[in-house]
Enzyme design. Structure first.
Site, PDB file in Angstrom:
ATOM      1  CG  ASP A  18      32.975 -47.848  28.343  1.00 44.78           C
ATOM      2  OD1 ASP A  18      34.170 -48.141  28.490  1.00 44.78           O
ATOM      3  OD2 ASP A  18      32.586 -46.808  27.758  1.00 44.78           O
TER       4      ASP A  18
ATOM      5  CG  ASN B 124      37.698 -36.593  30.837  1.00 47.82           C
ATOM      6  OD1 ASN B 124      37.380 -36.108  31.918  1.00 47.82           O
ATOM      7  ND2 ASN B 124      38.185 -37.816  30.723  1.00 47.82           N
TER       8      ASN B 124
ATOM      9  CG  HIS C 120      41.268 -34.567  32.295  1.00 47.89           C
ATOM     10  ND1 HIS C 120      41.054 -35.833  31.797  1.00 47.89           N
ATOM     11  CD2 HIS C 120      41.889 -33.877  31.307  1.00 47.89           C
ATOM     12  CE1 HIS C 120      41.546 -35.920  30.577  1.00 47.89           C
ATOM     13  NE2 HIS C 120      42.053 -34.745  30.242  1.00 47.89           N
TER      14      HIS C 120
ATOM     15  CG  ASP D  99      39.313 -37.052  37.972  1.00 46.46           C
ATOM     16  OD1 ASP D  99      39.323 -37.892  37.048  1.00 46.46           O
ATOM     17  OD2 ASP D  99      40.335 -36.457  38.364  1.00 46.46           O
TER      18      ASP D  99
ATOM     19  CD  GLU E 241      36.188 -44.490  29.313  1.00 45.51           C
ATOM     20  OE1 GLU E 241      36.010 -44.330  28.104  1.00 45.51           O
ATOM     21  OE2 GLU E 241      37.282 -44.284  29.879  1.00 45.51           O
TER      22      GLU E 241
END
Length: 307
Positions: free
Chosen positions: A181, A189, A194, A198, A224
């Site tokens: 994770d 973010n 975002h 990404d 994630e």
């Protein structure tokens, strides 16, 4: 048929029937043909000539072994013999060389009987399905792949996991599952947007892909969360691998156009396949629990189940 033939001369009605059949067959995009019980061609339509660059009469009286590569001709013959043995229509997927490339065909092969009910030939109607197979393969890839990172998606990873658990149980080898994770990913973010998030996900996926072996399986399970399934790998070996990856990440940074820097760390949970776990779902659940223990312990660490 007796009223169509007088003294060995084909009647005009029969001639029209034959011309009609020939016109239909030659204008069909399917490959249409017939062979006697020994495999010699009795009839081919125009598609044979177009695909295989031979005049129609060059097929008549010859076998597939005289016209196609031996391994392909043997498969054609094997299918024909099955139809003759079963005396019923059967479907086959076959390949044939067309312009230097193997094309895939869906072939419907059927027995042909004379007016006395005696089998005397095998007919075939074959359609080129190469493009359809390619499209199906592309659709399957899309269905199996995470659209952002290119890794296996959760469904495909779960499918592979079930297969690997069965293999490990059957052949008695070690199997370890690592779940990751990305730490503080929501903050990335929120701070950078975002699009940057990404990029971080893709960069981490790329880093993972460069650190695993060819028999390991990678997946993005959602958000994630990532996972690596490692056959023939003990927990001790998996822990060492994760710690090297975490060390590598501590020196990793994503530099943005505005000069700011994004740094990343990951938490990990590792579960081995043991006697109490009968399926991959149990293994995944255990690794997920260990992962959240790692996050609760301060992140950027690995928690594992001892073997």
């Amino acid at each position: 048929m007796d009223d169509w033939v007088n003294g060995g001369v084909v009647s005009s009605d029969l001639m029209r029937e034959l011309q009609l059949f020939r016109a239909i067959a030659d204008h069909s995009q399917a490959v249409i043909g017939a062979k006697d019980l020994e495999g010699r061609y009795l009839f081919v339509n125009g598609e044979y000539s177009r695909l295989f660059h031979r005049a129609g009469h060059e097929f008549i009286g010859r076998t597939d072994l005289e016209l196609f590569p031996p391994e392909i001709a043997r498969e054609f013959r094997k299918a024909d013999l099955r139809v003759q043995k079963n005396r019923q229509t059967l479907q086959f997927e076959e390949v044939a060389p067309v312009d230097g490339q193997l094309r895939h065909f869906l072939s419907v092969k059927f027995p042909i009987f004379d007016q006395n009910g005696e089998l005397y030939a095998t007919g075939l109607i074959a359609t080129d399905i190469t493009s359809l197979r390619q499209l199906n393969n592309e659709l399957k890839l899309l269905a199996d792949t995470d659209g952002l990172t290119g890794l296996h998606n959760r469904r495909k990873f779960f499918e592979i996991g079930q297969q690997e658990v069965q293999r490990a149980q059957r052949y008695n080898f070690a199997l370890s599952l690592v779940m990751f994770d990305l730490d503080h990913f929501k903050a990335i973010n929120d701070q950078f947007g975002h699009a940057v998030g990404d990029r971080v996900l893709c960069d981490f996926a790329h880093l993972l892909a460069g650190k695993v072996r060819s028999n390991d399986s990678l997946g993005r399970l959602g958000g994630e969360e990532f996972a690596v399934l490692m056959p023939h790998t003990s927990v001790t070996q998996a822990v060492s691998w994760v710690e090297r990856l975490q060390k590598r990440l501590r020196n990793w940074a994503l530099k943005l156009d505005d000069g700011s820097t994004v740094r990343l760390s990951v938490s990990a949970g590792i579960s081995p396949l043991d006697v109490d776990q009968n399926n991959f779902e149990q293994m995944l659940s255990r690794a997920d629990g260990l992962l959240y223990e790692a996050k609760a312990a301060g992140r950027d660490c690995v928690i594992y189940q001892a073997e």
